[in-house]
Scaffold this motif. Structure first.
Motif, PDB file in Angstrom:
ATOM      1  N   UNK A  49      18.212  -7.072  10.821  1.00 15.98           N
ATOM      2  CA  UNK A  49      19.100  -7.472   9.717  1.00 15.98           C
ATOM      3  C   UNK A  49      20.544  -7.065  10.004  1.00 15.98           C
ATOM      4  N   UNK A  50      20.742  -5.875  10.588  1.00 15.39           N
ATOM      5  CA  UNK A  50      22.094  -5.429  10.915  1.00 15.39           C
ATOM      6  C   UNK A  50      22.719  -6.312  11.993  1.00 15.39           C
ATOM      7  N   UNK A  51      21.928  -6.688  12.985  1.00 18.32           N
ATOM      8  CA  UNK A  51      22.443  -7.565  14.041  1.00 18.32           C
ATOM      9  C   UNK A  51      22.805  -8.938  13.472  1.00 18.32           C
ATOM     10  N   UNK A  52      21.971  -9.441  12.561  1.00 23.28           N
ATOM     11  CA  UNK A  52      22.268 -10.735  11.937  1.00 23.28           C
ATOM     12  C   UNK A  52      23.558 -10.662  11.133  1.00 23.28           C
ATOM     13  N   UNK A  53      23.782  -9.541  10.458  1.00 22.18           N
ATOM     14  CA  UNK A  53      25.017  -9.370   9.690  1.00 22.18           C
ATOM     15  C   UNK A  53      26.244  -9.348  10.597  1.00 22.18           C
ATOM     16  N   UNK A  54      26.025  -8.991  11.868  1.00 24.73           N
ATOM     17  CA  UNK A  54      27.118  -8.970  12.846  1.00 24.73           C
ATOM     18  C   UNK A  54      27.256 -10.308  13.576  1.00 24.73           C
ATOM     19  N   UNK A  55      26.438 -11.293  13.188  1.00 25.29           N
ATOM     20  CA  UNK A  55      26.592 -12.624  13.750  1.00 25.29           C
ATOM     21  C   UNK A  55      25.593 -13.036  14.805  1.00 25.29           C
ATOM     22  N   UNK A  56      24.582 -12.199  15.053  1.00 21.55           N
ATOM     23  CA  UNK A  56      23.575 -12.507  16.069  1.00 21.55           C
ATOM     24  C   UNK A  56      22.307 -13.070  15.430  1.00 21.55           C
ATOM     25  N   UNK A  57      21.620 -13.934  16.143  1.00 19.11           N
ATOM     26  CA  UNK A  57      20.234 -14.267  15.811  1.00 19.11           C
ATOM     27  C   UNK A  57      19.371 -13.145  16.359  1.00 19.11           C
ATOM     28  N   UNK A  58      18.615 -12.467  15.506  1.00 17.83           N
ATOM     29  CA  UNK A  58      17.824 -11.305  15.928  1.00 17.83           C
ATOM     30  C   UNK A  58      16.342 -11.613  15.780  1.00 17.83           C
ATOM     31  N   UNK A  59      15.573 -11.336  16.833  1.00 12.37           N
ATOM     32  CA  UNK A  59      14.155 -11.688  16.869  1.00 12.37           C
ATOM     33  C   UNK A  59      13.352 -10.479  17.339  1.00 12.37           C
ATOM     34  N   UNK A  60      12.395 -10.040  16.515  1.00  7.20           N
ATOM     35  CA  UNK A  60      11.532  -8.913  16.877  1.00  7.20           C
ATOM     36  C   UNK A  60      10.092  -9.406  17.006  1.00  7.20           C
ATOM     37  N   UNK A 102       8.258 -15.268  26.811  1.00  8.06           N
ATOM     38  CA  UNK A 102       7.974 -16.407  25.930  1.00  8.06           C
ATOM     39  C   UNK A 102       8.963 -16.455  24.768  1.00  8.06           C
ATOM     40  N   UNK A 103       9.352 -15.277  24.283  1.00  5.50           N
ATOM     41  CA  UNK A 103      10.332 -15.203  23.198  1.00  5.50           C
ATOM     42  C   UNK A 103      11.699 -15.697  23.675  1.00  5.50           C
ATOM     43  N   UNK A 104      12.086 -15.334  24.891  1.00  6.80           N
ATOM     44  CA  UNK A 104      13.344 -15.840  25.472  1.00  6.80           C
ATOM     45  C   UNK A 104      13.316 -17.366  25.508  1.00  6.80           C
ATOM     46  N   UNK A 105      12.220 -17.945  26.027  1.00  8.61           N
ATOM     47  CA  UNK A 105      12.098 -19.407  26.105  1.00  8.61           C
ATOM     48  C   UNK A 105      12.173 -20.035  24.718  1.00  8.61           C
ATOM     49  N   UNK A 106      11.492 -19.423  23.749  1.00  8.65           N
ATOM     50  CA  UNK A 106      11.462 -19.969  22.384  1.00  8.65           C
ATOM     51  C   UNK A 106      12.866 -19.965  21.785  1.00  8.65           C
ATOM     52  N   UNK A 107      13.600 -18.895  22.008  1.00 12.62           N
ATOM     53  CA  UNK A 107      14.963 -18.817  21.472  1.00 12.62           C
ATOM     54  C   UNK A 107      15.843 -19.905  22.093  1.00 12.62           C
ATOM     55  N   UNK A 108      15.737 -20.063  23.398  1.00 13.87           N
ATOM     56  CA  UNK A 108      16.600 -21.035  24.077  1.00 13.87           C
ATOM     57  C   UNK A 108      16.196 -22.474  23.772  1.00 13.87           C
ATOM     58  N   UNK A 109      14.904 -22.750  23.803  1.00 15.20           N
ATOM     59  CA  UNK A 109      14.447 -24.138  23.721  1.00 15.20           C
ATOM     60  C   UNK A 109      14.213 -24.616  22.293  1.00 15.20           C
ATOM     61  N   UNK A 110      13.716 -23.737  21.448  1.00 17.86           N
ATOM     62  CA  UNK A 110      13.362 -24.141  20.083  1.00 17.86           C
ATOM     63  C   UNK A 110      14.416 -23.735  19.067  1.00 17.86           C
ATOM     64  N   UNK A 111      14.929 -22.519  19.185  1.00 21.11           N
ATOM     65  CA  UNK A 111      15.928 -22.044  18.231  1.00 21.11           C
ATOM     66  C   UNK A 111      17.349 -22.410  18.651  1.00 21.11           C
ATOM     67  N   UNK A 133      14.331  -6.466  34.800  1.00 21.02           N
ATOM     68  CA  UNK A 133      13.882  -6.616  36.181  1.00 21.02           C
ATOM     69  C   UNK A 133      13.004  -7.845  36.404  1.00 21.02           C
ATOM     70  N   UNK A 134      12.352  -8.333  35.351  1.00 20.21           N
ATOM     71  CA  UNK A 134      11.319  -9.368  35.546  1.00 20.21           C
ATOM     72  C   UNK A 134      11.634 -10.714  34.920  1.00 20.21           C
ATOM     73  N   UNK A 135      12.726 -10.822  34.175  1.00 14.24           N
ATOM     74  CA  UNK A 135      13.060 -12.091  33.529  1.00 14.24           C
ATOM     75  C   UNK A 135      14.529 -12.421  33.796  1.00 14.24           C
ATOM     76  N   UNK A 136      14.951 -13.563  33.298  1.00 16.13           N
ATOM     77  CA  UNK A 136      16.357 -13.973  33.459  1.00 16.13           C
ATOM     78  C   UNK A 136      17.177 -13.681  32.211  1.00 16.13           C
ATOM     79  N   UNK A 137      16.766 -12.692  31.424  1.00 14.74           N
ATOM     80  CA  UNK A 137      17.526 -12.324  30.226  1.00 14.74           C
ATOM     81  C   UNK A 137      18.968 -11.990  30.616  1.00 14.74           C
ATOM     82  N   UNK A 138      19.907 -12.281  29.720  1.00 10.66           N
ATOM     83  CA  UNK A 138      21.327 -12.175  30.063  1.00 10.66           C
ATOM     84  C   UNK A 138      21.872 -10.751  30.009  1.00 10.66           C
ATOM     85  N   UNK A 139      21.301  -9.895  29.178  1.00 14.65           N
ATOM     86  CA  UNK A 139      21.755  -8.501  29.065  1.00 14.65           C
ATOM     87  C   UNK A 139      20.670  -7.707  28.351  1.00 14.65           C
ATOM     88  N   UNK A 140      20.519  -6.434  28.727  1.00 15.71           N
ATOM     89  CA  UNK A 140      19.451  -5.603  28.160  1.00 15.71           C
ATOM     90  C   UNK A 140      19.966  -4.196  27.856  1.00 15.71           C
TER      91      UNK A 140
END
Length: 232
Positions: A49-60, A102-111, A133-140
């Protein structure tokens, strides 16, 4: 509101739930919030919720769904803490990383959000390192990640920026582990480590006994600047 989004697995043979917090207007980017051993509990949803208030789509995502979907534990209740530890022992971390992918793909392709980062706590801090180390996520970002010394053999695969927050008095991550992390990662061009002197595991939790307001505020400000730079 609890879990409100359905995400298909990479194989497409099953699905799992996630909590999604949406910003007003177009998101700046997306951030996956990776749970502690306590599930997608009120503290993790508050992070979203805090991340969303800062303008991000947040997914847990609910990463314990294969064991028991929708579990929530309170770390300040001893019986629930012990149950959470037991579940962590049974949790398949490799499958968890595939669910994060799978969550990364869902965010990019569906959301429809292209830039995706992640932030994880405790077990989630370890999974944030593995995701880097194992995915193409942009930042961690990982807070008090456990057992990262045993994952240093994967550091060559970290292609995008990673930040780790390390409390020096962490009861679950001893001095030898912290030293190994620094020796293995201090010269990595994509990795930044921050130490928090005298602080213990869980200092940045949203609620409960473990939180240290000053340190949490400092760490979260560093995380915010990191995501603004690499996801903005």
């Amino acid at each position: 509101m609890s879990l409100n989004e359905t995400i298909p697995t990479l194989d497409g043979d099953a699905s799992f739930q996630a909590y999604v917090a949406r910003p007003e207007g177009r998101p700046k980017g997306a951030i996956i919030v990776i749970q502690e051993i306590f599930g997608v509990n009120p503290g993790i949803r508050q992070k979203c919720d805090k991340l969303a208030a800062e303008g991000w789509l947040a997914v847990a995502p609910d990463l314990f769904w294969r064991l028991e979907p929708g579990v929530e534990f309170d770390p300040d209740v001893e019986a629930e803490f012990q149950t959470a530890l037991d579940m962590m022992g049974k949790f398949n971390q490799d499958a968890g990383i595939r669910d994060i992918e799978a969550t990364i793909h869902h965010i990019r392709r569906t959301l429809g959000v292209a830039k995706v980062g992640c932030v994880g706590y405790c077990l989630g801090g370890r999974l944030a390192y593995m995701t880097a180390a194992r995915t193409d996520i942009d930042a961690s970002v990982g807070y008090y990640g456990v057992g990262i010394d045993g994952l240093l053999g994967e550091k060559h695969a970290i292609a995008n920026p990673l930040m780790l927050h390390i409390p020096t008095a962490d009861g679950f991550v001893g001095p030898e582990t912290q030293q190994a992390m620094h020796e293995g990662l201090d010269d990595h061009p994509r990795v930044t480590l921050h130490d928090y002197e005298g602080l213990d595991h869980g200092f940045a939790t949203e609620t409960g006994k473990r939180r240290d307001d000053a340190a949490a505020t400092l760490a979260d400000s560093r995380t915010a600047a990191f995501f603004a730079e690499h996801l903005g």
